[in-house]
Scaffold this active site. Structure first.
Site, PDB file in Angstrom:
ATOM      1  CE1 TYR A 156      -3.783   2.389   0.705  1.00  0.00           C
ATOM      2  CE2 TYR A 156      -2.553   3.095   2.632  1.00  0.00           C
ATOM      3  CZ  TYR A 156      -3.603   3.271   1.754  1.00  0.00           C
ATOM      4  OH  TYR A 156      -4.474   4.326   1.933  1.00  0.00           O
ATOM      5  CE  LYS A 160      -3.802   4.691  -2.068  1.00  0.00           C
ATOM      6  NZ  LYS A 160      -4.858   5.267  -2.918  1.00  0.00           N
TER       7      LYS A 160
HETATM    8  P1  NAP Z   1     -13.895   2.688   0.117  1.00  0.00           P
HETATM    9  O1  NAP Z   1     -15.077   3.270   0.812  1.00  0.00           O
HETATM   10  O2  NAP Z   1     -13.669   1.220   0.200  1.00  0.00           O
HETATM   11  O3  NAP Z   1     -13.928   3.113  -1.406  1.00  0.00           O
HETATM   12  C1  NAP Z   1     -13.010   2.592  -2.321  1.00  0.00           C
HETATM   13  C2  NAP Z   1     -13.548   2.866  -3.699  1.00  0.00           C
HETATM   14  O4  NAP Z   1     -12.619   2.407  -4.671  1.00  0.00           O
HETATM   15  C3  NAP Z   1     -14.866   2.150  -3.950  1.00  0.00           C
HETATM   16  O5  NAP Z   1     -15.736   3.009  -4.636  1.00  0.00           O
HETATM   17  C4  NAP Z   1     -14.465   0.991  -4.827  1.00  0.00           C
HETATM   18  O6  NAP Z   1     -15.493   0.668  -5.710  1.00  0.00           O
HETATM   19  C5  NAP Z   1     -13.287   1.573  -5.603  1.00  0.00           C
HETATM   20  N1  NAP Z   1     -12.364   0.560  -6.106  1.00  0.00           N
HETATM   21  C6  NAP Z   1     -11.456  -0.169  -5.414  1.00  0.00           C
HETATM   22  N2  NAP Z   1     -10.801  -1.003  -6.229  1.00  0.00           N
HETATM   23  C7  NAP Z   1     -11.295  -0.773  -7.478  1.00  0.00           C
HETATM   24  C8  NAP Z   1     -11.030  -1.324  -8.745  1.00  0.00           C
HETATM   25  N3  NAP Z   1     -10.090  -2.281  -8.938  1.00  0.00           N
HETATM   26  N4  NAP Z   1     -11.742  -0.862  -9.815  1.00  0.00           N
HETATM   27  C9  NAP Z   1     -12.683   0.088  -9.643  1.00  0.00           C
HETATM   28  N5  NAP Z   1     -12.974   0.648  -8.464  1.00  0.00           N
HETATM   29  C10 NAP Z   1     -12.298   0.212  -7.395  1.00  0.00           C
HETATM   30  O7  NAP Z   1     -12.555   3.375   0.641  1.00  0.00           O
HETATM   31  P2  NAP Z   1     -12.114   4.908   0.846  1.00  0.00           P
HETATM   32  O8  NAP Z   1     -11.547   4.981   2.197  1.00  0.00           O
HETATM   33  O9  NAP Z   1     -13.173   5.847   0.417  1.00  0.00           O
HETATM   34  O10 NAP Z   1     -10.883   4.949  -0.172  1.00  0.00           O
HETATM   35  C11 NAP Z   1     -10.769   5.893  -1.223  1.00  0.00           C
HETATM   36  C12 NAP Z   1      -9.299   6.171  -1.443  1.00  0.00           C
HETATM   37  O11 NAP Z   1      -8.779   6.810  -0.287  1.00  0.00           O
HETATM   38  C13 NAP Z   1      -8.462   4.921  -1.668  1.00  0.00           C
HETATM   39  O12 NAP Z   1      -7.528   5.164  -2.697  1.00  0.00           O
HETATM   40  C14 NAP Z   1      -7.750   4.746  -0.321  1.00  0.00           C
HETATM   41  O13 NAP Z   1      -6.534   4.076  -0.444  1.00  0.00           O
HETATM   42  C15 NAP Z   1      -7.562   6.188   0.082  1.00  0.00           C
HETATM   43  N6  NAP Z   1      -7.330   6.449   1.491  1.00  0.00           N
HETATM   44  C16 NAP Z   1      -8.223   6.039   2.439  1.00  0.00           C
HETATM   45  C17 NAP Z   1      -7.967   6.295   3.778  1.00  0.00           C
HETATM   46  C18 NAP Z   1      -8.922   5.852   4.859  1.00  0.00           C
HETATM   47  O14 NAP Z   1      -8.540   5.885   6.056  1.00  0.00           O
HETATM   48  N7  NAP Z   1     -10.155   5.465   4.547  1.00  0.00           N
HETATM   49  C19 NAP Z   1      -6.816   6.998   4.147  1.00  0.00           C
HETATM   50  C20 NAP Z   1      -5.924   7.423   3.153  1.00  0.00           C
HETATM   51  C21 NAP Z   1      -6.206   7.145   1.826  1.00  0.00           C
HETATM   52  P3  NAP Z   1     -16.109  -0.823  -5.884  1.00  0.00           P
HETATM   53  O15 NAP Z   1     -16.002  -1.509  -4.568  1.00  0.00           O
HETATM   54  O16 NAP Z   1     -17.507  -0.558  -6.337  1.00  0.00           O
HETATM   55  O17 NAP Z   1     -15.255  -1.407  -6.937  1.00  0.00           O
END
Ligand code: NAP
Length: 255
Positions: A156, A160
């Site tokens: 990860y 990133k």
């Molecule tokens: P989330 O609620 O699980 O959302 C992730 C999104 O990415 C979902 O809409 C999912 O859609 C989509 N996705 C994942 N793999 C995919 C693929 N192979 N093809 C198409 N769509 C895909 O998580 P989130 O926390 O909002 O994450 C959004 C971003 O923020 C990510 O890049 C994550 O690494 C980053 N982030 C999150 C955090 C945190 O603490 N939550 C912190 C730092 C960064 P489907 O499931 O419908 O495919």
């Protein structure tokens, strides 16, 4: 005046969490959206919510690792809205976790492909489609691998951190076309993907993660969406090539 009035935007990972919140925030600010994720039903629900508020959005489901999907997102934006101004490349996930010595090569590759290679494919086609008016490309990175090493997150963190390098090169390459390119680095955010929402998560884990942040809490997805709105809009007209933390102070907190 709405911040994204008449702008056309692609948002990936819009079926959930940060991307879903960004879709609603961007639409409220006047953007016309092409949203994507793998789950069509979840995307349809987001479109319905946006339309109920008077906004415009089209859902195209697929896997962001698939170049044909990336092309189709751009073609949909151009076909439906006549142009592409903004792309929020946000889809991603933690992938396989655990000490590097135990990581599988397949798990490593899947994480790199989802979090990094897919964004390369997006940037390639999105930047080619952006017109003379310039644009804004945004990539969701993280503080992990930038300001903090967190055990168990090798793939990860590498994926990133790779995005930040890609952003710097794209920002330099695209500046002459008035396309700004930035990485957004959230802290812990309360979404389905957060480790605090895993089935085996405990109250102790939640308290630990909250306590890592200077603000002693995780973000709500809308708070990260608002940071993306800043990068998408002309409010950030002199901001390009940055790794912008929106992390509640997790990077500087030592208490
Ligand atoms: P989330 O609620 O699980 O959302 C992730 C999104 O990415 C979902 O809409 C999912 O859609 C989509 N996705 C994942 N793999 C995919 C693929 N192979 N093809 C198409 N769509 C895909 O998580 P989130 O926390 O909002 O994450 C959004 C971003 O923020 C990510 O890049 C994550 O690494 C980053 N982030 C999150 C955090 C945190 O603490 N939550 C912190 C730092 C960064 P489907 O499931 O419908 O495919």
């Amino acid at each position: 005046m709405a911040l994204l009035n008449d702008k056309s935007a692609i948002i990936t990972g819009a079926s959930s969490g940060i991307g879903r919140a960004a879709a609603k925030v961007f639409a409220r600010e006047g953007a016309k959206l092409v949203i994507t994720g793998r789950r069509q039903e979840a995307l349809d629900a987001v479109v319905a919510e946006i339309e109920a508020e008077g906004g415009q959005a089209v859902a195209v489901s697929g896997d962001v690792r698939d170049e044909t999907l990336q092309i189709s997102l751009v073609e949909t934006a151009l076909g439906r809205f006549g142009k592409l101004d903004i792309a929020f490349n946000n889809a991603g996930g933690l992938g396989e976790m655990g000490p590097v010595a135990g990581l599988s090569l397949d798990g490593w590759r899947e994480t790199i492909e989802t979090n990094l290679t897919a964004s390369f494919l997006g940037a390639k086609h999105q930047s080619a489609a952006m017109g003379e008016g310039g644009g804004s490309l945004i990539f969701t990175s993280t503080f992990v691998g930038y300001t903090a090493g967190m055990p168990g997150m090798g793939a990860y963190a590498a994926s990133k951190a790779g995005l930040i390098g890609l952003v710097q090169v794209l920002a330099a390459e695209l500046a002459s076309r008035k396309i700004r390119v930035n990485a957004l680095l959230p802290g812990g955010t309360d979404t389905p993907a957060a480790i605090t929402n895993a089935p085996d998560a405990t109250e102790e884990l939640l308290a630990f993660v909250n306590g890592l942040h200077a603000l002693k809490r995780m973000a709500q997805p809308e708070e990260i969406a608002n940071a993306a709105l800043f990068l998408a809009s002309d409010m950030s007209s002199f901001v390009t090539g940055t790794a912008m933390l929106a992390d509640g102070g997790v990077s500087i907190c030592r208490t």
